[in-house]
Design an enzyme around this catalytic site. Structure first.
Site, PDB file in Angstrom:
ATOM      1  N   ARG A  93       0.914  -1.105  -0.090  1.00 21.28           N
ATOM      2  CA  ARG A  93       0.123  -0.026  -0.006  1.00 21.28           C
ATOM      3  C   ARG A  93       0.831   1.275   0.183  1.00 21.28           C
ATOM      4  NH1 ARG A  93      -3.911   0.195   4.895  1.00 21.28           N
ATOM      5  NH2 ARG A  93      -4.881  -1.603   3.980  1.00 21.28           N
ATOM      6  N   ARG A 162      -1.644   6.586   9.817  1.00 18.21           N
ATOM      7  CA  ARG A 162      -1.689   6.105   8.371  1.00 18.21           C
ATOM      8  C   ARG A 162      -2.057   7.430   7.359  1.00 18.21           C
ATOM      9  NH1 ARG A 162      -3.976   1.100   8.354  1.00 18.21           N
ATOM     10  NH2 ARG A 162      -2.602  -0.332   9.991  1.00 18.21           N
ATOM     11  N   LYS A 237      -3.230   1.316  14.746  1.00 16.44           N
ATOM     12  CA  LYS A 237      -3.540   2.241  13.649  1.00 16.44           C
ATOM     13  C   LYS A 237      -3.956   3.800  14.165  1.00 16.44           C
ATOM     14  CE  LYS A 237      -5.773  -0.624  11.340  1.00 16.44           C
ATOM     15  NZ  LYS A 237      -6.903  -1.368  10.287  1.00 16.44           N
ATOM     16  N   LYS A 239      -5.813   7.274  12.523  1.00 16.20           N
ATOM     17  CA  LYS A 239      -6.193   7.731  11.200  1.00 16.20           C
ATOM     18  C   LYS A 239      -6.744   9.288  11.342  1.00 16.20           C
ATOM     19  CE  LYS A 239      -7.535   3.388   9.447  1.00 16.20           C
ATOM     20  NZ  LYS A 239      -8.648   2.485   8.751  1.00 16.20           N
ATOM     21  N   CYS A 464     -15.142  -3.043  -0.062  1.00 14.31           N
ATOM     22  CA  CYS A 464     -13.887  -3.298   0.222  1.00 14.31           C
ATOM     23  C   CYS A 464     -13.237  -4.620  -0.758  1.00 14.31           C
ATOM     24  CB  CYS A 464     -13.598  -3.759   1.761  1.00 14.31           C
ATOM     25  SG  CYS A 464     -14.329  -5.448   2.012  1.00 14.31           S
ATOM     26  N   CYS A 470      -7.692 -10.523   0.931  1.00 13.38           N
ATOM     27  CA  CYS A 470      -7.625 -10.406   2.353  1.00 13.38           C
ATOM     28  C   CYS A 470      -7.794 -11.327   3.294  1.00 13.38           C
ATOM     29  CB  CYS A 470      -8.997  -9.466   2.731  1.00 13.38           C
ATOM     30  SG  CYS A 470      -9.025  -9.012   4.262  1.00 13.38           S
ATOM     31  N   CYS A 505     -16.260  -8.215   6.015  1.00 13.07           N
ATOM     32  CA  CYS A 505     -16.233  -8.621   7.542  1.00 13.07           C
ATOM     33  C   CYS A 505     -16.264  -7.446   8.142  1.00 13.07           C
ATOM     34  CB  CYS A 505     -14.959  -9.409   7.803  1.00 13.07           C
ATOM     35  SG  CYS A 505     -13.493  -7.973   8.271  1.00 13.07           S
ATOM     36  N   CYS A 509     -13.884  -1.580   6.123  1.00  8.42           N
ATOM     37  CA  CYS A 509     -12.918  -1.033   5.499  1.00  8.42           C
ATOM     38  C   CYS A 509     -13.614  -0.056   4.346  1.00  8.42           C
ATOM     39  CB  CYS A 509     -11.920  -1.938   4.697  1.00  8.42           C
ATOM     40  SG  CYS A 509     -10.896  -2.721   6.127  1.00  8.42           S
TER      41      CYS A 509
HETATM   42 FE1  SRM Z   1      -8.990  -1.824   6.336  1.00 10.31          FE
HETATM   43  C1  SRM Z   1      -7.451  -4.446   7.832  1.00 10.31           C
HETATM   44  C2  SRM Z   1      -7.982  -3.326   3.332  1.00 10.31           C
HETATM   45  C3  SRM Z   1      -9.593   1.099   5.029  1.00 10.31           C
HETATM   46  C4  SRM Z   1     -10.485  -1.020   9.125  1.00 10.31           C
HETATM   47  N1  SRM Z   1      -8.095  -3.449   5.610  1.00 10.31           N
HETATM   48  C5  SRM Z   1      -7.282  -4.468   6.607  1.00 10.31           C
HETATM   49  C6  SRM Z   1      -6.499  -5.441   5.669  1.00 10.31           C
HETATM   50  C7  SRM Z   1      -5.069  -4.785   5.628  1.00 10.31           C
HETATM   51  C8  SRM Z   1      -6.586  -6.720   6.099  1.00 10.31           C
HETATM   52  C9  SRM Z   1      -5.362  -7.259   7.047  1.00 10.31           C
HETATM   53  O1  SRM Z   1      -5.356  -6.751   8.157  1.00 10.31           O
HETATM   54  O2  SRM Z   1      -4.872  -8.527   6.798  1.00 10.31           O
HETATM   55  C10 SRM Z   1      -7.215  -5.297   4.460  1.00 10.31           C
HETATM   56  C11 SRM Z   1      -6.342  -5.698   3.112  1.00 10.31           C
HETATM   57  C12 SRM Z   1      -7.146  -6.145   1.954  1.00 10.31           C
HETATM   58  C13 SRM Z   1      -6.414  -6.560   0.804  1.00 10.31           C
HETATM   59  O3  SRM Z   1      -6.108  -7.562   0.080  1.00 10.31           O
HETATM   60  O4  SRM Z   1      -6.056  -5.413   0.092  1.00 10.31           O
HETATM   61  C14 SRM Z   1      -7.764  -4.095   4.471  1.00 10.31           C
HETATM   62  N2  SRM Z   1      -8.821  -1.265   4.490  1.00 10.31           N
HETATM   63  C15 SRM Z   1      -8.537  -2.009   3.423  1.00 10.31           C
HETATM   64  C16 SRM Z   1      -8.636  -1.031   1.886  1.00 10.31           C
HETATM   65  C17 SRM Z   1      -7.826  -1.303   0.783  1.00 10.31           C
HETATM   66  C18 SRM Z   1     -10.251  -1.271   1.506  1.00 10.31           C
HETATM   67  C19 SRM Z   1     -10.621  -0.746   0.133  1.00 10.31           C
HETATM   68  O5  SRM Z   1     -11.346  -1.539  -0.440  1.00 10.31           O
HETATM   69  O6  SRM Z   1     -10.355   0.389  -0.285  1.00 10.31           O
HETATM   70  C20 SRM Z   1      -8.712   0.458   2.388  1.00 10.31           C
HETATM   71  C21 SRM Z   1      -7.056   0.836   2.629  1.00 10.31           C
HETATM   72  C22 SRM Z   1      -7.123   2.231   3.182  1.00 10.31           C
HETATM   73  C23 SRM Z   1      -5.873   2.800   3.098  1.00 10.31           C
HETATM   74  O7  SRM Z   1      -5.351   3.146   2.025  1.00 10.31           O
HETATM   75  O8  SRM Z   1      -4.946   3.123   3.941  1.00 10.31           O
HETATM   76  C24 SRM Z   1      -9.013   0.212   4.132  1.00 10.31           C
HETATM   77  N3  SRM Z   1      -9.760  -0.016   7.015  1.00 10.31           N
HETATM   78  C25 SRM Z   1     -10.173   0.907   6.139  1.00 10.31           C
HETATM   79  C26 SRM Z   1     -11.094   1.617   6.841  1.00 10.31           C
HETATM   80  C27 SRM Z   1     -11.986   2.975   6.109  1.00 10.31           C
HETATM   81  C28 SRM Z   1     -10.930   4.236   6.679  1.00 10.31           C
HETATM   82  O9  SRM Z   1      -9.717   3.919   7.131  1.00 10.31           O
HETATM   83  O10 SRM Z   1     -11.528   5.488   6.270  1.00 10.31           O
HETATM   84  C29 SRM Z   1     -11.354   1.117   8.041  1.00 10.31           C
HETATM   85  C30 SRM Z   1     -12.528   1.646   8.932  1.00 10.31           C
HETATM   86  C31 SRM Z   1     -12.199   2.927   9.828  1.00 10.31           C
HETATM   87  C32 SRM Z   1     -11.407   2.047  11.075  1.00 10.31           C
HETATM   88  O11 SRM Z   1     -10.482   2.144  10.993  1.00 10.31           O
HETATM   89  O12 SRM Z   1     -12.035   2.102  12.248  1.00 10.31           O
HETATM   90  C33 SRM Z   1     -10.669   0.015   8.130  1.00 10.31           C
HETATM   91  N4  SRM Z   1      -8.888  -2.433   8.168  1.00 10.31           N
HETATM   92  C34 SRM Z   1      -9.851  -1.950   9.132  1.00 10.31           C
HETATM   93  C35 SRM Z   1      -9.685  -3.053  10.573  1.00 10.31           C
HETATM   94  C36 SRM Z   1     -10.287  -2.857  11.796  1.00 10.31           C
HETATM   95  C37 SRM Z   1      -9.606  -1.626  12.433  1.00 10.31           C
HETATM   96  C38 SRM Z   1     -10.160  -1.695  13.929  1.00 10.31           C
HETATM   97  O13 SRM Z   1      -9.558  -1.299  14.714  1.00 10.31           O
HETATM   98  O14 SRM Z   1     -11.426  -1.778  14.193  1.00 10.31           O
HETATM   99  C39 SRM Z   1      -8.743  -3.935  10.066  1.00 10.31           C
HETATM  100  C40 SRM Z   1      -8.172  -5.204  10.799  1.00 10.31           C
HETATM  101  C41 SRM Z   1      -7.200  -4.742  11.894  1.00 10.31           C
HETATM  102  O15 SRM Z   1      -6.384  -3.703  11.705  1.00 10.31           O
HETATM  103  O16 SRM Z   1      -7.094  -5.566  12.691  1.00 10.31           O
HETATM  104  C42 SRM Z   1      -8.437  -3.646   8.612  1.00 10.31           C
HETATM  105 FE1  SF4 Z   2     -10.856  -7.475   4.440  1.00  8.65          FE
HETATM  106 FE2  SF4 Z   2     -12.660  -7.113   6.230  1.00  8.65          FE
HETATM  107 FE3  SF4 Z   2     -11.238  -4.941   5.439  1.00  8.65          FE
HETATM  108 FE4  SF4 Z   2     -13.007  -6.149   3.586  1.00  8.65          FE
HETATM  109  S1  SF4 Z   2     -13.567  -5.149   5.707  1.00  8.65           S
HETATM  110  S2  SF4 Z   2     -11.064  -5.526   3.265  1.00  8.65           S
HETATM  111  S3  SF4 Z   2     -12.810  -8.465   4.270  1.00  8.65           S
HETATM  112  S4  SF4 Z   2     -10.503  -6.557   6.602  1.00  8.65           S
END
Ligand code: SRM
Ligand code: SF4
Length: 596
Positions: A93, A162, A237, A239, A464, A470, A505, A509
């Site tokens: 990323r 981030r 993380k 944000k 997502c 993922c 899930c 995201c």
């Molecule tokens: Fe996310 C984890 C993809 C925005 C909450 N996110 C992941 C991972 C890295 C899976 C992993 O940990 O193994 C995913 C990778 C999937 C893949 O194969 O590419 C993933 N997140 C994404 C992206 C690519 C979704 C998308 O379709 O665009 C976004 C990348 C953002 C970036 O460029 O930095 C993405 N993730 C978000 C958002 C939205 C936002 O930030 O505005 C959230 C919800 C906001 C938040 O953080 O509360 C989000 N991602 C999570 C979480 C839950 C975190 C938590 O503390 O609740 C995880 C899991 C974790 O961190 O343990 C996670």
């Molecule tokens: Fe993966 Fe869950 Fe984030 Fe979708 S919402 S990219 S399934 S971690």
């Protein structure tokens, strides 16, 4: 005033293991502390040609370099049956503050997609670009290519600040209400630079401790003390987003830290500071939940960076270091309360913040910036083009990636990524606008967002990544969303302006909990359905149905849309109607295909 009882900060610190010895803290905390500024054994393991994958420790550390070890989940079973190991690769990323790229940077990213990954650029919901399927042996050359164009992936993931988000057209849109917004671009950059890790680990591991500067010279880097992060970085993380109420495209209430600029007579008066947003939760675990950020302070333009530092360091010092599921700032806010938080900010900034100022609810809007627009003062134009779920990839009969490349090569626009996973091509002259529009149309991109072209319903979808890359996905997302929208279009709902977002899930995201209709994966082929959020992203939606199979999603949503069209008051949006109707009543609404 809420009657919630908040806790004693000292007690919280003790219980969360913040002052406790290292062995009481989570494994990741111990790993970071002993990693020599995130280095660990990453370099050795990455360069080991015999090992198909890196160890779990290196995997955890490499997140801070913007890299996730993954495997192709589509082939897992088949490979297991054949006695083969998983098909490992990396997701990388990039960091793109405010989503801003030059044409050269975009073209380099496009090269990287072809040369080092599975051929796609994936625009993300935080305005960055992801590559999937990158072989371990290609990581060094990928980083070198990024660095040549002054880009990197350092801090795009991991326990740090981030990618900092801001509206992609914040400095160029001519809307008069947005005058004075040019300063936000600079603020976004300042925040991003300030919270980059100081350790040179990333450069040491991937490019021999050197970095290229703006003039193309190699600079030998010297490790600096992590003045903000210390040796254990953030608990989780973190944000940050910057916006104004009239343009909430960054979903400001979902950020750990949101800065909302208040503008009067074209002058930025200062910023409301929102803290403690976050969307991820675990199904069935009530001590994890999505939460909207709370207004905790107001800071003048002069003092806003002090306010940012106060919030970041409060989370550094009070975030849970024992239980990673409870380690986000949102839980600190709920344990200690907004009043304590404000007072702590006053203390940490030396009195530079005031109470947050009121913002009238009706001011919030969420434009998506698609279509052609004139730019402020310059007489140039920008085109916002829809990229379904952010996936730029060539498919048989649809060389979308290659076509986009040709357009960027021909017109050399500035390229900007939106928080809705779309792309904006900027600085197009009046002379070139028609030619570019024709090229975009011939390539299948829709710039006609008002009259035909893209359906209104599809325009506001978000999904997502989920399967097959993922590792946390419980269900599909990106791969099923176009079909769900297609079925709703066939049912006649294409013209409706409703935001529908899906995630595989509850990590959420694609921010599905902030949309009018949210779909969240629960198990393979099963989803929970949520309604009652608003289009402007100022409230959370609520659970309506559990365990809906994929095939039933469109009929279920169709049934709700049909009922809304029958019952809505003039101008009433779906989200507002569904909130008014209430989830209890809406559970009785039959799906389309049954009489309703
Ligand atoms: Fe996310 C984890 C993809 C925005 C909450 N996110 C992941 C991972 C890295 C899976 C992993 O940990 O193994 C995913 C990778 C999937 C893949 O194969 O590419 C993933 N997140 C994404 C992206 C690519 C979704 C998308 O379709 O665009 C976004 C990348 C953002 C970036 O460029 O930095 C993405 N993730 C978000 C958002 C939205 C936002 O930030 O505005 C959230 C919800 C906001 C938040 O953080 O509360 C989000 N991602 C999570 C979480 C839950 C975190 C938590 O503390 O609740 C995880 C899991 C974790 O961190 O343990 C996670
Ligand atoms: Fe993966 Fe869950 Fe984030 Fe979708 S919402 S990219 S399934 S971690």
């Amino acid at each position: 005033m809420s009657d919630k009882q908040y806790r004693d900060p000292d007690e919280v610190r003790r219980e969360q293991g913040i002052d406790a010895p290292m062995d009481k803290k989570s494994k990741v905390e111990r790993l970071k502390a002993g990693s020599d500024g995130l280095r660990g054994n990453v370099r050795e393991e990455m360069l080991d040609p015999e090992a198909p994958a890196v160890s779990n420790d290196s995997y955890q550390l490499m997140k801070h370099f913007g890299m996730y070890q993954q495997d192709d989940r589509d082939t897992r079973k088949e490979r297991r049956r054949a006695g083969l190991d998983k098909d490992y690769s990396f997701m990388v990323r990039t960091k793109v503050p405010g989503g801003l790229l030059t044409a050269d940077q975009y073209l380099t990213l496009d090269d990287i997609a072809v040369r080092h990954s599975k051929g796609s650029l994936r625009l993300t919901t935080r305005q960055t670009i992801q590559f999937h399927g990158v072989g371990k042996e290609k990581l060094c050359s990928l980083v070198r290519d990024l660095n040549r164009e002054l880009m990197n992936s350092y801090g795009a993931c991991g326990d740090v600040v981030r990618n900092t988000m801001s509206c992609p057209v914040i400095d160029i849109d001519p809307d008069p209400r947005w005058a004075g917004r040019g300063v936000f671009r600079e603020l976004t950059r300042q925040i991003s630079d300030r919270y980059l890790p100081r350790s040179t680990a990333f450069y040491d591991v991937f490019i021999d401790g050197e970095r290229q500067d703006e003039l193309g010279s190699k600079i030998k880097l010297r490790d600096e003390r992590e003045d903000i992060y210390g040796e254990t970085y953030m608990p989780r993380k973190f944000k940050i987003g910057v916006t104004i109420p009239e343009d909430n495209c960054v979903d400001i209430f979902s950020q750990d830290l949101g800065l909302v600029a208040l503008i009067e007579d074209g002058e930025v008066q200062g910023y409301n500071v929102l803290a403690g947003g976050g969307l991820g939760f675990t199904h069935g675990k009530e001590d994890t939940y999505p939460r909207l950020a709370t207004p905790v302070a107001f800071a003048s333009t002069r003092d806003v960076l002090y306010a940012v530092e106060a919030v970041v360091t409060i989370q550094r010092d009070y975030g849970n270091r024992v239980n990673r599921k409870r380690a986000r700032l949102k839980y600190v806010l709920d344990e200690l309360g907004p009043q304590w938080f404000h007072e702590e900010m006053v203390r940490r900034t030396g009195g530079r913040v005031e109470p947050a100022r009121p913002i009238a609810p009706e001011r919030w809007e969420m434009p998506d910036h698609l279509g052609w627009h004139e730019q402020k003062q310059s007489g140039l134009f920008y085109a916002g083009i829809f990229i379904e779920n952010g996936r730029i990839v060539d498919k048989p009969g649809d060389p979308m990636r290659a076509n986009l490349r040709k357009i960027v090569e021909r017109f050399r626009p500035q390229v900007r990524i939106t928080p809705q996973q779309n792309l904006i091509l900027c600085n197009v002259s009046a002379k070139h606008r028609r030619e570019m529009d024709a090229m975009l149309r011939d390539s299948g991109f829709s710039t006609k967002v008002k009259r035909g072209g893209l359906s209104e319903l599809r325009r506001h979808e978000m999904a997502c990544v989920a399967l097959p890359t993922c590792g946390l996905a419980l269900s599909e997302s990106e791969r099923v969303m176009p079909g769900i929208i297609g079925r709703l279009e066939e049912m006649g709902f294409g013209k409706e302006r409703v935001s529908i977002r899906i995630s595989g899930c509850p990590n959420s995201c694609s921010r599905p909990n902030m949309s009018e209709i949210g779909i969240i994966g629960r198990a393979p082929n099963k989803f929970n359905l949520y309604v009652g959020g608003d289009f402007e992203g100022t409230r959370l939606n609520q659970l309506l149905h559990e365990n809906i199979v994929t095939e039933d999603l469109a009929p279920r949503i169709g049934g709700l849309l049909r009922r809304w069209k029958q019952e809505r008051r003039e101008g009433e949006a779906f989200g507002d109607w569904s909130l008014r109707a209430g989830v209890d009543a809406l559970r009785e609404v039959p799906p389309i295909g049954t009489r309703g």
